[in-house]
Design a protein around this motif. Structure first.
Motif, mmCIF file in Angstrom:
data_model
loop_
_atom_site.group_PDB
_atom_site.id
_atom_site.type_symbol
_atom_site.label_atom_id
_atom_site.label_comp_id
_atom_site.label_asym_id
_atom_site.label_seq_id
_atom_site.Cartn_x
_atom_site.Cartn_y
_atom_site.Cartn_z
ATOM 1 N N ARG A 50 41.390 59.640 69.810
ATOM 2 C CA ARG A 50 40.384 59.805 69.085
ATOM 3 C C ARG A 50 40.488 59.243 67.501
ATOM 4 N NH1 ARG A 50 36.686 63.255 70.551
ATOM 5 N NH2 ARG A 50 35.428 61.870 69.365
ATOM 6 N N GLN A 69 34.112 55.294 71.668
ATOM 7 C CA GLN A 69 33.929 56.655 71.045
ATOM 8 C C GLN A 69 32.761 56.505 70.242
ATOM 9 O OE1 GLN A 69 37.312 58.637 69.464
ATOM 10 N NE2 GLN A 69 38.060 56.739 68.404
ATOM 11 N N THR A 71 31.970 58.623 67.310
ATOM 12 C CA THR A 71 32.326 59.568 66.338
ATOM 13 C C THR A 71 31.283 60.452 65.731
ATOM 14 O OG1 THR A 71 32.719 58.062 64.446
ATOM 15 C CG2 THR A 71 34.634 58.331 66.011
ATOM 16 N N ARG A 75 31.430 62.029 70.888
ATOM 17 C CA ARG A 75 31.107 61.709 72.395
ATOM 18 C C ARG A 75 32.356 60.319 72.628
ATOM 19 N NH1 ARG A 75 26.360 62.551 75.389
ATOM 20 N NH2 ARG A 75 24.984 63.924 74.230
ATOM 21 N N VAL A 76 32.520 60.357 73.880
ATOM 22 C CA VAL A 76 33.387 59.264 74.379
ATOM 23 C C VAL A 76 32.675 58.804 75.524
ATOM 24 C CG1 VAL A 76 35.493 58.678 75.492
ATOM 25 C CG2 VAL A 76 35.734 60.075 73.424
#
Length: 125
Positions: A50, A69, A71, A75-76
């Motif tokens: 992340r 991602q 940010t 969410r990814v």
């Protein structure tokens, strides 16, 4: 504890594309995508750290899948292009314990403690 929710699965024809999304309730060090086909063991697909954005992919999906991602929304996402019937599986996102230092890039299940409920991807000929 990390709560994970996948979305975006569905059915497509071979050669098609799908976007999967994993929403996390907290901010673990990494998020991984795994998949499990009927009668087969679960396998790692892609993972991303992340903070750094460093990512890794299984050989079977390199060049076709892209992990990224969002940010702002925690969410990814997993963009899947060039899908084939061999990609048919239930896809899960997973996260390690918050604060844990784990070898996320090795894509091993044992590094991940929390799992989403899964989303089905079906690719037809």
């Amino acid at each position: 504890q990390v709560h994970l929710v996948e979305s975006g699965g569905g059915s497509v024809q071979a050669g098609g594309s799908l976007n999967l999304s994993c929403e996390a309730s907290t901010n673990p060090a990494c998020i991984g995508w795994f998949r499990q086909a009927p009668g087969k063991e679960r396998e790692g697909v892609a993972t991303i750290y992340r903070r750094s954005g460093l990512s890794a992919y299984a050989d079977s999906v390199k060049g076709r899948f892209t992990i990224s991602q969002d940010t702002a929304n925690n969410r990814v996402n997993l963009r899947m292009d060039g899908l084939s019937p061999e990609d048919t599986a239930t896809y899960f996102c997973a996260a390690p314990r918050v604060g844990a230092t784990v070898p996320c890039l090795e894509l091993k299940e044992t590094a991940f403690a929390y799992w989403g409920q899964g989303t089905q991807v079906t690719v037809s000929e």
